[in-house]
Design a protein around this motif. Structure first.
Motif, PDB file in Angstrom:
ATOM      1  N   LEU A 137       0.831  -1.203   0.000  1.00  0.00           N
ATOM      2  CA  LEU A 137       0.000   0.000   0.000  1.00  0.00           C
ATOM      3  C   LEU A 137       0.872   1.263   0.000  1.00  0.00           C
ATOM      4  O   LEU A 137       1.832   1.364   0.773  1.00  0.00           O
ATOM      5  N   GLU A 138       0.500   2.201  -0.879  1.00  0.00           N
ATOM      6  CA  GLU A 138       1.075   3.543  -0.843  1.00  0.00           C
ATOM      7  C   GLU A 138      -0.004   4.507  -0.353  1.00  0.00           C
ATOM      8  O   GLU A 138      -1.174   4.393  -0.741  1.00  0.00           O
ATOM      9  N   VAL A 139       0.373   5.437   0.515  1.00  0.00           N
ATOM     10  CA  VAL A 139      -0.578   6.372   1.122  1.00  0.00           C
ATOM     11  C   VAL A 139      -0.256   7.790   0.638  1.00  0.00           C
ATOM     12  O   VAL A 139       0.902   8.221   0.669  1.00  0.00           O
ATOM     13  N   LYS A 140      -1.292   8.506   0.189  1.00  0.00           N
ATOM     14  CA  LYS A 140      -1.117   9.872  -0.275  1.00  0.00           C
ATOM     15  C   LYS A 140      -2.065  10.802   0.481  1.00  0.00           C
ATOM     16  O   LYS A 140      -3.287  10.651   0.408  1.00  0.00           O
ATOM     17  N   ASP A 141      -1.490  11.764   1.192  1.00  0.00           N
ATOM     18  CA  ASP A 141      -2.272  12.781   1.911  1.00  0.00           C
ATOM     19  C   ASP A 141      -2.516  13.984   0.990  1.00  0.00           C
ATOM     20  O   ASP A 141      -2.192  15.115   1.325  1.00  0.00           O
TER      21      ASP A 141
ATOM     22  N   LYS B 293       5.269  20.180  -8.623  1.00  0.00           N
ATOM     23  CA  LYS B 293       6.062  18.960  -8.484  1.00  0.00           C
ATOM     24  C   LYS B 293       5.501  17.908  -9.423  1.00  0.00           C
ATOM     25  O   LYS B 293       4.283  17.730  -9.510  1.00  0.00           O
ATOM     26  N   ARG B 294       6.376  17.220 -10.148  1.00  0.00           N
ATOM     27  CA  ARG B 294       5.957  16.168 -11.062  1.00  0.00           C
ATOM     28  C   ARG B 294       6.339  14.825 -10.451  1.00  0.00           C
ATOM     29  O   ARG B 294       7.508  14.572 -10.141  1.00  0.00           O
ATOM     30  N   VAL B 295       5.355  13.940 -10.266  1.00  0.00           N
ATOM     31  CA  VAL B 295       5.586  12.668  -9.568  1.00  0.00           C
ATOM     32  C   VAL B 295       5.017  11.531 -10.404  1.00  0.00           C
ATOM     33  O   VAL B 295       4.137  11.720 -11.246  1.00  0.00           O
ATOM     34  N   ILE B 296       5.527  10.333 -10.138  1.00  0.00           N
ATOM     35  CA  ILE B 296       5.022   9.150 -10.807  1.00  0.00           C
ATOM     36  C   ILE B 296       3.601   8.862 -10.330  1.00  0.00           C
ATOM     37  O   ILE B 296       3.241   9.154  -9.182  1.00  0.00           O
ATOM     38  N   ASN B 297       2.755   8.358 -11.221  1.00  0.00           N
ATOM     39  CA  ASN B 297       1.411   7.915 -10.857  1.00  0.00           C
ATOM     40  C   ASN B 297       1.528   6.996  -9.635  1.00  0.00           C
ATOM     41  O   ASN B 297       2.283   6.023  -9.655  1.00  0.00           O
ATOM     42  N   PRO B 298       0.837   7.295  -8.546  1.00  0.00           N
ATOM     43  CA  PRO B 298       1.033   6.524  -7.311  1.00  0.00           C
ATOM     44  C   PRO B 298       0.755   5.030  -7.470  1.00  0.00           C
ATOM     45  O   PRO B 298       1.348   4.218  -6.759  1.00  0.00           O
ATOM     46  N   ILE B 299      -0.131   4.648  -8.400  1.00  0.00           N
ATOM     47  CA  ILE B 299      -0.388   3.220  -8.569  1.00  0.00           C
ATOM     48  C   ILE B 299       0.824   2.537  -9.194  1.00  0.00           C
ATOM     49  O   ILE B 299       1.123   1.371  -8.899  1.00  0.00           O
ATOM     50  N   LEU B 300       1.572   3.261 -10.046  1.00  0.00           N
ATOM     51  CA  LEU B 300       2.797   2.692 -10.598  1.00  0.00           C
ATOM     52  C   LEU B 300       3.856   2.542  -9.510  1.00  0.00           C
ATOM     53  O   LEU B 300       4.627   1.582  -9.497  1.00  0.00           O
ATOM     54  N   GLN B 301       3.892   3.508  -8.597  1.00  0.00           N
ATOM     55  CA  GLN B 301       4.820   3.416  -7.472  1.00  0.00           C
ATOM     56  C   GLN B 301       4.533   2.161  -6.650  1.00  0.00           C
ATOM     57  O   GLN B 301       5.447   1.405  -6.301  1.00  0.00           O
ATOM     58  N   ALA B 302       3.261   1.918  -6.358  1.00  0.00           N
ATOM     59  CA  ALA B 302       2.885   0.724  -5.598  1.00  0.00           C
ATOM     60  C   ALA B 302       3.201  -0.543  -6.396  1.00  0.00           C
ATOM     61  O   ALA B 302       3.684  -1.529  -5.844  1.00  0.00           O
ATOM     62  N   ARG B 303       2.914  -0.503  -7.724  1.00  0.00           N
ATOM     63  CA  ARG B 303       3.127  -1.690  -8.542  1.00  0.00           C
ATOM     64  C   ARG B 303       4.607  -2.047  -8.636  1.00  0.00           C
ATOM     65  O   ARG B 303       4.989  -3.219  -8.537  1.00  0.00           O
TER      66      ARG B 303
ATOM     67  N   LEU C  95       3.810 -17.347  -7.865  1.00  0.00           N
ATOM     68  CA  LEU C  95       3.526 -17.451  -6.435  1.00  0.00           C
ATOM     69  C   LEU C  95       2.301 -18.302  -6.169  1.00  0.00           C
ATOM     70  O   LEU C  95       1.290 -18.193  -6.872  1.00  0.00           O
ATOM     71  N   ALA C  96       2.394 -19.124  -5.136  1.00  0.00           N
ATOM     72  CA  ALA C  96       1.299 -20.031  -4.777  1.00  0.00           C
ATOM     73  C   ALA C  96       0.266 -19.344  -3.890  1.00  0.00           C
ATOM     74  O   ALA C  96      -0.639 -20.005  -3.379  1.00  0.00           O
ATOM     75  N   PHE C  97       0.404 -18.030  -3.705  1.00  0.00           N
ATOM     76  CA  PHE C  97      -0.573 -17.276  -2.911  1.00  0.00           C
ATOM     77  C   PHE C  97      -0.784 -15.929  -3.586  1.00  0.00           C
ATOM     78  O   PHE C  97       0.084 -15.444  -4.336  1.00  0.00           O
ATOM     79  N   PRO C  98      -1.930 -15.275  -3.360  1.00  0.00           N
ATOM     80  CA  PRO C  98      -2.224 -14.012  -4.048  1.00  0.00           C
ATOM     81  C   PRO C  98      -1.329 -12.871  -3.584  1.00  0.00           C
ATOM     82  O   PRO C  98      -0.777 -12.884  -2.484  1.00  0.00           O
ATOM     83  N   TRP C  99      -1.215 -11.870  -4.437  1.00  0.00           N
ATOM     84  CA  TRP C  99      -0.513 -10.640  -4.085  1.00  0.00           C
ATOM     85  C   TRP C  99      -1.183  -9.473  -4.808  1.00  0.00           C
ATOM     86  O   TRP C  99      -1.816  -9.647  -5.846  1.00  0.00           O
ATOM     87  N   GLY C 100      -1.079  -8.311  -4.220  1.00  0.00           N
ATOM     88  CA  GLY C 100      -1.720  -7.148  -4.808  1.00  0.00           C
ATOM     89  C   GLY C 100      -1.084  -5.866  -4.339  1.00  0.00           C
ATOM     90  O   GLY C 100      -0.160  -5.864  -3.514  1.00  0.00           O
ATOM     91  N   TYR C 101      -1.581  -4.759  -4.866  1.00  0.00           N
ATOM     92  CA  TYR C 101      -1.049  -3.449  -4.509  1.00  0.00           C
ATOM     93  C   TYR C 101      -2.143  -2.411  -4.699  1.00  0.00           C
ATOM     94  O   TYR C 101      -3.102  -2.623  -5.463  1.00  0.00           O
TER      95      TYR C 101
END
Length: 616
Positions: free
Chosen positions: A63-67, A90-100, A127-133
């Motif tokens: 998980l990435e957190v953005k305030d 400020k120019r930043v990477i799309n937060p979902i790409l950061q998490a991915r 992987l034998a178990f799920p993963w996500g972001y």
């Protein structure tokens, strides 16, 4: 309640308001079998996701957190976002790409472990178990998210919004929102050994007896000519991955500022926690700043700790000393006289230093942090001296203590309290009761000899309790307790059993002979020499070389703090020695026996009471 490995109280100073709120919800809305890490370096690339969540049947979530409030976001696309915090562009990477990216680094590392992937079929090697972001927006409601069109550049299922993490939100709805972030969901159940393997790979700093260099260093380089496949083929993972248990990791990650005391039984991981803490503090030390000091009483333990820190490249920032060597160096460094040689030299040495500090001839506050192993062997006046060496600006002190291993009788006074020597640790003490070092069989034998004198005794938080050890349930061989006719026969039997252990594949450095006195040490050294077993005898400070591939012969007293897979304790039938108390001898045997992690050999000749306690 979810289990926060980095406790909220210790992490809060580093958290944004939104991160703190999410941590509270993860703790409140998840069950106890959810494990949560905040801002911990993860995987071979040492990325720092805001949160990692692990569940045995759900999998791993990054998980990435953005305030970010909505007006702060100026322009978005699937790659980059323009935001304006504090009125500055400020120019930043799309937060979902950061998490991915963080999640993919972790998954690639985990997939190199054959025990964590599908063995065959369409998903072989995966992987034998799920993963996500996913991403958590702590200041944007779902309606605002949709109205702003953010769903066009970041999938809505991969997002949690502010109104979905309120204090009143239903726990099931909260959990479903989290697990909706998974691209694939399928039945899985991680076993405890598999969870340890996941932690070993994701969090290298919780490894026990791991190589200093990451096993994934070769694979971590994007310029590797062989690519991932070649790097993976070169990696050989251990069959058993030893990691801190969750209480140890939680304690190590959550030790905050100020004075801290950890009471722990033998084998509970106190020294391992000290190592983690010292390395963490050392990384904060700027070049040329005050170093970290690690003090212990026994010289061989100091040598082992010093070699460990040197291998990690920390020798310039972490100074490891056994107490009396440190005291002598202080006097010499600041031009103070040394006491004359004599039977009371070491006591006089400390007295000289205390007076030099009181007069201002030796400065206080020399170290950014002080960590004390074997605190039970320190006299109250020693502790009072050492506390003064902590820089008051950092005020970082860690004391490790186990009164059951107090074999020198120091500090055993009803008047002793930590507050009386300047240690302000009320409300900041921890107790570790589980012995992980010894097998059930070894711990049972040690307690059979010393159990009647090591009955647990409580005290208030500012005192030193006597703790009873709880075994972790790890089974092994029964200790080999053998009565023989003479000390020479004992030594010969030790040599015979060690030679057999070497034929079984044991390294000589895995073995140690722990003796009560020099006569027993000499007999054992002669027996090992006759059968050409490489060995080293620690007769005086400086003789102990932990890295040498030799059988170590030490006294029982100076073995404290060390551990070896195979330990022999000869000469037990000669104990207690003349003028030695039976209870002190039993306590000393307990310390020596609990140095063995896998095999213990005890030999007895003579009619001393310790042999009777053993029942031979």
């Amino acid at each position: 309640m979810g289990t926060l490995i980095t406790t909220l109280s210790s992490a809060a100073p580093r958290m944004t308001p939104g991160e703190r709120r999410l941590a509270q919800r993860l703790q409140q809305k998840l069950d106890a079998d959810y494990l949560v890490w905040f801002d911990v370096p993860v995987g071979p690339m040492r990325t720092h996701p805001d949160f990692v969540v692990l569940h045995p049947s759900r999998g791993v979530l990054i998980l990435e957190v953005k305030d970010w409030a909505l007006p702060l976001i100026q322009r978005v696309d699937r790659e980059m976002w323009d935001i304006q915090p504090d009125g500055r562009h400020k120019r930043v990477i799309n937060p979902i790409l950061q998490a991915r990216h963080g999640a993919h680094d972790v998954v690639r590392a985990l997939e190199r472990d054959l025990q964590l992937v599908h063995e065959a079929g369409a998903h072989q090697g995966k992987l034998a178990f799920p993963w996500g972001y996913g991403v958590v927006f702590t200041k944007i409601d779902r309606a605002e998210f949709d109205a702003a069109g953010l769903g066009e550049v970041i999938d809505g299922h991969a997002v949690m919004c502010a109104d979905e993490m309120t204090e009143s939100v239903d726990p099931e709805a909260f959990q479903e929102r989290l697990w909706g972030m998974f691209p694939r969901r399928f039945p899985a159940k991680l076993t405890l050994p598999q969870i340890d393997r996941v932690r070993w790979i994701m969090f290298p700093d919780v490894r026990v007896d791991a190589p200093v260099a990451s096993l994934f260093d070769a694979a971590a380089s994007p310029d590797s000519p062989e690519g991932d496949a070649g790097a993976a083929a070169a990696i050989e993972l251990p069959d058993v991955m030893k990691v801190m248990d969750l209480q140890q990791e939680q304690l190590a990650r959550s030790l905050g500022a100020g004075h801290r005391v950890v009471h722990g039984v033998a084998g509970s991981g106190k020294t391992m926690i000290l190592g983690y803490r010292a390395e963490y503090l050392a990384r904060l030390v700027a070049p040329g700043a005050k170093p970290v000091l690690v003090l212990c009483f026994n010289e061989p333990l100091g040598a082992a700790l010093s070699a460990n820190f040197a291998s990690r490249g920390l020798a310039d920032r972490v100074q490891v000393r056994h107490f009396h060597r440190w005291a002598r160096q202080q006097l010499v460094t600041f031009g103070q006289p040394l006491p004359p040689d004599g039977p009371h030299f070491f006591d006089d040495l400390v007295g000289y230093l205390i007076r030099a500090v009181d007069r201002g001839h030796v400065p206080r506050a020399q170290y950014s942090a002080v960590l004390i192993d074997e605190g039970h062997d320190f006299r109250p006046e020693w502790l009072h001296l050492v506390v003064q060496m902590v820089d008051p600006e950092t005020n970082s002190l860690l004391l490790l203590y186990d009164d059951a291993q107090n074999i020198y009788g120091r500090g055993r006074t009803p008047a002793f309290s930590f507050k009386s020597v300047g240690i302000q640790a009320v409300g900041r003490t921890t107790i570790l009761r589980v012995n992980y070092r010894n097998t059930t069989q070894i711990l049972r034998l040690a307690q059979r000899v010393a159990g009647d004198i090591l009955k647990p005794q409580a005290c208030d938080e500012d005192g030193a309790p006597l703790l009873g050890a709880l075994g972790c349930g790890r089974d092994g061989e029964e200790p080999d307790v053998r009565r023989l006719p003479t000390l020479g026969a004992e030594a010969a039997y030790v040599a015979q059993r060690f030679a057999a252990a070497a034929r079984d594949g044991r390294a000589w450095s895995d073995m140690a002979v722990l003796c009560h006195d020099t006569a027993v040490m000499d007999a054992c050294a002669s027996a090992l020499r006759r059968v050409r077993i490489p060995h080293s005898v620690r007769r005086r400070p400086g003789d102990f070389r932990p890295e040498a591939d030799t059988v170590k012969i030490l006294t029982m007293r100076v073995s404290k703090g060390l551990e070896f897979p195979v330990v022999a304790i000869p000469g037990v039938g000669r104990l207690p020695a003349p003028h030695e108390d039976d209870k002190d001898a039993a306590r000393l045997f307990y310390v020596a026996a609990t140095r063995a992690t896998e095999r213990l050999l005890v030999t007895v000749s003579g009619d001393g009471s310790l042999g009777q306690r053993l029942g031979v």
